[in-house]
Design a protein around this motif. Structure first.
Motif, PDB file in Angstrom:
ATOM      1  N   LEU A  61       0.768  -1.037   0.028  1.00 26.64           N
ATOM      2  CA  LEU A  61      -0.068  -0.026  -0.121  1.00 26.64           C
ATOM      3  C   LEU A  61       0.976   1.330  -0.175  1.00 26.64           C
ATOM      4  N   LEU A  62       2.167   1.253   0.477  1.00 32.14           N
ATOM      5  CA  LEU A  62       3.051   2.262   0.645  1.00 32.14           C
ATOM      6  C   LEU A  62       4.101   2.207  -0.484  1.00 32.14           C
ATOM      7  N   ASN A  63       3.642   1.366  -1.685  1.00 28.70           N
ATOM      8  CA  ASN A  63       4.621   1.244  -2.741  1.00 28.70           C
ATOM      9  C   ASN A  63       5.838   0.677  -2.538  1.00 28.70           C
ATOM     10  N   GLY A  64       5.973  -0.219  -1.329  1.00 29.47           N
ATOM     11  CA  GLY A  64       7.379  -0.704  -0.959  1.00 29.47           C
ATOM     12  C   GLY A  64       7.467  -2.210  -1.259  1.00 29.47           C
ATOM     13  N   LYS A  65       8.455  -2.705  -0.812  1.00 27.67           N
ATOM     14  CA  LYS A  65       8.751  -4.297  -1.267  1.00 27.67           C
ATOM     15  C   LYS A  65       9.090  -4.804   0.168  1.00 27.67           C
TER      16      LYS A  65
ATOM     17  N   ILE B 146      13.331  -8.321   5.159  1.00 27.07           N
ATOM     18  CA  ILE B 146      13.831  -6.983   4.767  1.00 27.07           C
ATOM     19  C   ILE B 146      12.779  -6.120   4.055  1.00 27.07           C
ATOM     20  N   ILE B 147      12.381  -4.826   4.576  1.00 28.77           N
ATOM     21  CA  ILE B 147      11.476  -3.961   4.105  1.00 28.77           C
ATOM     22  C   ILE B 147      12.161  -2.608   3.649  1.00 28.77           C
ATOM     23  N   GLN B 148      11.690  -2.447   2.574  1.00 23.82           N
ATOM     24  CA  GLN B 148      12.085  -1.276   1.758  1.00 23.82           C
ATOM     25  C   GLN B 148      11.019  -0.331   1.396  1.00 23.82           C
TER      26      GLN B 148
END
Length: 385
Positions: free
Chosen positions: A360-364, A378-380
């Motif tokens: 939802l926050l355009n992350g990976k 791992i969160i980016q």
């Protein structure tokens, strides 16, 4: 085109009426539950009074039984030796024995009625308890229905490629939210609400102690009351912190994470938790939605490691770059088969929720794990600072 708009308006109107009806039903059931709870509390008080009365009647009955025995012995003595006693003595002995027997019979009947009332109150309490619990369950179920109805159902078909999958996942999110609300409700009921009820009862007790036992014992009860209020305040603060740490708004993400992990470390003595901020830019506040999301992601990861992984060490690294935030959570727990767990929807709900939040926050988000080899997440997130 007009027909489509007309159909949409009709559907909207039907949905709105459904929501109003369900909301009204929920309010009515909630009111029934609250009235039942009020009646339950009144009956609890009455039951305590009845129990005290039963105890007092038993004491009086025991005392009167002894007096009756003595009176009967006196009557036997007078009857056997009536020539030694005056007519008035004999009459007094008969009257006293008879009066005691009448009073004893009345007390026994009173005890019988009080015991009957006590049993009736016990049965009523059980019935009310079942009604309260049933009302809570129904209100919870209706809340899930309301939340689902309030979603933008009219656009699901147009916006989602896999409607059934998204709908099922959305329902599980709603269920999880409701479970969390139930947990918080239960914590408030068992903690602060119960403590405050005890404070009210204790305040009544303090008045009685001051009247009956004097100032010294009265002040001691006041101290006990202050302690109870302090405990209730502490419990409320803990629940508020679980819902949303106030430090997150005041201090920012890094200090809040540090404090959160430090607090866990204090309670989990057998697990070592390390936190490292390796940001290469000066510390800046992130937008609120990023701070909340990142805190929840770390919280969920650490909770999973504590509850399911049986980890002995957890490492959390946090990094803010000019256009990106990186978070790494690593544990040395028992690990799991990532592909297998994600296929089993029930088991992977926590991880799916995390992934959904990141997307939802355009992350990976990447999850690396294997049985016996721990877990590495791992969160980016792009921030464009």
């Amino acid at each position: 085109m007009n027909s489509k708009k007309l159909d949409s308006a009709i559907i909207d109107d039907i949905l709105n009426k459904m929501i109003e009806t369900v909301q009204s039903s929920k309010d009515q059931i909630f009111e029934i539950g609250e009235k039942s709870r009020t009646e339950y509390e009144k009956i609890v008080e009455e039951l305590e009074e009845v129990k005290e009365q039963v105890s007092e009647v038993i004491k009086q009955t025991d005392k009167l039984t002894i007096q009756s025995k003595i009176a009967r012995q006196r009557l036997v003595e007078v009857s056997r030796n009536f020539y030694k006693f005056s007519e008035q003595d004999i009459l007094n002995a008969y009257e006293k024995a008879q009066n005691i027997q009448i009073e004893l019979a009345m007390l026994q009947e009173k005890e019988k009625q009080l015991r009957k009332r006590r049993d009736e109150l016990d049965r009523r309490l059980l019935s009310l308890k079942e009604m309260i619990e049933r009302a809570e369950v129904i209100v919870g179920q209706i809340t899930v229905v309301l939340q689902y109805l309030n979603q933008d159902l009219r656009q699901v078909g147009d916006l989602l490629e896999d409607a059934k999958k998204k709908q099922a996942f959305g329902l599980r999110i709603i269920e999880a939210q409701e479970e969390e609300r139930k947990r918080v409700s239960r914590e408030i009921h068992d903690g602060p609400a119960q403590m405050l009820a005890n404070v009210l009862m204790r305040s009544d007790l303090i008045e009685r102690v001051f009247r009956e036992k004097g100032t010294a014992e009265g002040f001691q009860e006041v101290q006990n009351l202050k302690k109870m209020v302090r405990n209730a305040l502490s419990e409320v603060r803990r629940i508020i912190y679980d819902l949303r740490p106030m430090a997150l708004d005041d201090l920012g993400l890094v200090p809040t994470l540090r404090k959160y992990l430090s607090t866990i470390q204090e309670y989990e003595k057998d697990i070592k938790i390390n936190f490292q901020n390796i940001s290469d830019v000066e510390e800046k506040r992130l937008p609120p939605k990023f701070e909340v999301a990142l805190f929840r992601l770390v919280q969920e990861s650490v909770t999973n490691a504590l509850k399911h992984a049986e980890a002995k060490q957890i490492d959390v690294k946090f990094e803010v770059r000019p256009n990106q935030v990186n978070v790494a959570i690593k544990d040395d727990g028992k690990g799991f088969d990532v592909k297998k767990v994600f296929k089993e929807k029930k088991e992977s709900f926590g991880l799916m929720g995390m992934k959904e939040r990141v997307e939802l926050l355009n992350g990976k988000m990447a999850v690396h794990s294997a049985p016996g080899k721990g877990t590495f997440i791992i969160i980016q997130l792009p921030t464009n600072l």
